[in-house]
Design a protein around this motif. Structure first.
Motif, PDB file in Angstrom:
ATOM      1  N   LEU A 277     -10.424   6.895  -1.199  1.00 20.56           N
ATOM      2  CA  LEU A 277     -11.027   5.697  -1.789  1.00 20.56           C
ATOM      3  C   LEU A 277      -9.957   4.753  -2.311  1.00 20.56           C
ATOM      4  N   PHE A 278      -8.960   5.310  -2.970  1.00 23.78           N
ATOM      5  CA  PHE A 278      -7.877   4.525  -3.561  1.00 23.78           C
ATOM      6  C   PHE A 278      -7.176   3.655  -2.530  1.00 23.78           C
ATOM      7  N   TYR A 279      -6.784   4.244  -1.419  1.00 23.56           N
ATOM      8  CA  TYR A 279      -6.005   3.495  -0.434  1.00 23.56           C
ATOM      9  C   TYR A 279      -6.875   2.660   0.497  1.00 23.56           C
ATOM     10  N   LEU A 280      -8.141   3.015   0.642  1.00 26.00           N
ATOM     11  CA  LEU A 280      -9.040   2.113   1.364  1.00 26.00           C
ATOM     12  C   LEU A 280      -9.277   0.842   0.551  1.00 26.00           C
ATOM     13  N   MET A 281      -9.448   1.000  -0.768  1.00 25.17           N
ATOM     14  CA  MET A 281      -9.746  -0.154  -1.619  1.00 25.17           C
ATOM     15  C   MET A 281      -8.530  -1.049  -1.822  1.00 25.17           C
ATOM     16  N   THR A 282      -7.326  -0.489  -1.808  1.00 31.08           N
ATOM     17  CA  THR A 282      -6.148  -1.296  -2.132  1.00 31.08           C
ATOM     18  C   THR A 282      -5.351  -1.753  -0.915  1.00 31.08           C
ATOM     19  N   THR A 283      -5.402  -1.005   0.171  1.00 24.91           N
ATOM     20  CA  THR A 283      -4.568  -1.333   1.331  1.00 24.91           C
ATOM     21  C   THR A 283      -5.400  -1.795   2.518  1.00 24.91           C
ATOM     22  N   PHE A 284      -6.323  -0.964   2.979  1.00 22.75           N
ATOM     23  CA  PHE A 284      -7.151  -1.371   4.114  1.00 22.75           C
ATOM     24  C   PHE A 284      -7.969  -2.619   3.789  1.00 22.75           C
ATOM     25  N   THR A 285      -8.563  -2.663   2.606  1.00 24.70           N
ATOM     26  CA  THR A 285      -9.424  -3.791   2.248  1.00 24.70           C
ATOM     27  C   THR A 285      -8.668  -5.112   2.282  1.00 24.70           C
ATOM     28  N   LEU A 286      -7.392  -5.086   1.864  1.00 27.18           N
ATOM     29  CA  LEU A 286      -6.590  -6.309   1.892  1.00 27.18           C
ATOM     30  C   LEU A 286      -6.392  -6.786   3.329  1.00 27.18           C
TER      31      LEU A 286
END
Length: 451
Positions: free
Chosen positions: A269-278
């Motif tokens: 969740l952390f890296y989807l929200m901060t990296t993929f989402t961007l």
């Protein structure tokens, strides 16, 4: 005549860290560490595909940049073993200072790197080396900060104190991306899909170089710490393990496995929200793999608003976990993450308000699942192997979750021809794995932290 008497002084109490110092030391270090990590994560999307991986194909360049991003996750368990070993043998304080210095130096040097156009393949090779150093340092940082907080916490408030190192994640995000946003506003681009020429030529280096100032402040705070009573009791009782790693694998292998999978959904969740989402938010709507078409400035501001909720709910999760237990709190939150993964398409397809609600909801869940980890993972292990055990579980999960999450998300996004539906399903499946681990884990709220 009576004999003269000599006053007997009471035994001197072991020095104790003031609560304000404990909170500040655990908070400021992780803030700096996560700042350094987010600076790289943002540059991995905005800068490095253009300057270090010029393949001629935007998706391939982004994947290459994310691959280097993920390489640091591989180094994190090695850092966990190294810093965990010395943290359990020599103490938390010196180990935390070493982790902070390593991270700060590596980040500063990235800001001085020549690009591919200057030195060819050597540029991405040096970037990989420094990125590995970042991951190595972060492998020892989090656990040490969590131990400083929880081992010095008042009775009944360990989860609350354990949230303070966790708040370093949203604070680091806001500082790092706020600085990138300020630079982007000062040097605006006419192309919404890429930064300005000035940004790519020199301005991207500023956030990396600025980390040196933050590290100096962090060192000043951490050098004033004294060791926790829990660790000094282990030393006094001569219970320091010669090989903490061997000891934890022999006696606490079950906790290592469960701790690793308990963290899995949090990392994904952390890296989807901060990296993929961007990357998805900034993707052009008419690209072969379409995104949402937002400009960097607008979307990063939306993300910063979401991250404020991340910080608020991280702090809110502590008192809740102290009252209701870590396990019960995380089971409820993990069920929420499973449902959230199934809502990717309707929320991200709901225009500005849908996307904003997606960011607020996702980051709020992130705070509620990340906050209690600062207490739960250290509580799974006895004091003599607590640094090694919690660090290894936390960072092994980074390989299974964070290292591959951005890469898998880009692949699933491409497979879905621009639809994030498979990315959401991926998150839900990982959350189911975490739910099973939580159901197999004991409650740790009432354990003796000095045992």
């Amino acid at each position: 005549m009576s004999a003269p008497t000599t006053a007997v002084s009471p035994p001197t109490a072991a020095p104790v860290n003031p609560r304000s110092r404990v909170i500040l030391a655990s908070l400021i270090g992780t803030t700096i560490e996560f700042y350094d990590f987010y600076v790289y994560a943002t540059a991995a999307v905005l800068v490095f595909p253009h300057l270090f991986f010029p393949t001629g194909n935007e998706t391939t360049a982004l994947l290459a940049s994310f691959a280097v991003f993920g390489a640091a996750m591989v180094a994190r368990p090695l850092g966990a073993l190294f810093f965990g070993h010395f943290g359990d043998k020599k103490g938390r304080k010196a180990t935390l200072v070493g982790a902070l210095l390593t991270m700060g130096i590596a980040t500063f040097l990235i800001g001085l790197l020549p690009t591919y156009a200057m030195i060819g393949w050597l540029a991405p090779a040096l970037l990989v080396v420094l990125r590995l150093a970042q991951g190595f340092a972060l492998g020892g940082e989090w656990s040490g900060a969590a131990l400083v907080a929880t081992e010095n916490a008042p009775a009944g408030k360990r989860a609350w104190y354990g949230t303070f190192p966790q708040v370093g994640a949203p604070l680091g995000f806001i500082i790092a991306n706020g600085l990138f946003l300020a630079i982007a506003l000062a040097l605006p681009s006419t192309d919404p899909t890429r930064p300005s020429d000035a940004f790519l030529e020199w301005a991207w280096r500023i956030p990396f170089l600025f980390s040196a100032v933050m590290v100096i402040v962090g060192l000043w705070v951490r050098l004033r710490l004294v060791e926790s009573e829990a660790f000094t009791k282990v030393v006094a009782a001569k219970r320091v393990e010669k090989l903490p790693l061997a000891a934890v694998f022999k006696s606490n292998w079950r906790e290592l496995i469960l701790g690793t999978f308990i963290m899995l959904a949090t990392y994904v969740l952390f890296y989807l929200m901060t990296t993929f989402t961007l990357g998805y938010g900034r993707g052009a709507t008419d690209a072969p793999v379409p995104g949402l078409g937002y400009s960097y400035n607008n979307f990063i501001l939306m993300m910063i608003i979401g991250v404020v909720f991340f910080g608020v709910f991280t702090l809110a999760s502590g008192p809740w976990a102290d009252k209701h237990g870590r396990r019960k709190t995380l089971i409820v939150v993990t069920l929420g993450i499973i449902v959230f993964g199934l809502l990717f398409v309707p929320l991200l397809g709901g225009g500005f308000f849908g996307v904003m609600f997606f960011l607020i909801l996702g980051f709020s869940l992130m705070g509620m699942t990340f906050g209690p980890m600062g207490a739960l993972l250290p509580e799974l292990f006895p004091t003599s192997v607590r640094y090694t055990g919690s660090a290894f579980a936390y960072n092994m999960s980074s390989i299974l979750g964070a290292a591959v999450a951005p890469f898998i998300a880009i692949w699933l996004w491409t497979l879905g021809e621009g639809s994030p539906v498979l990315v959401g399903v991926y998150l839900s499946v990982m959350a189911v794995v975490t739910l099973v681990a939580l159901l197999l884990t004991r409650e740790t709220k009432d354990i003796d932290i000095e045992a």
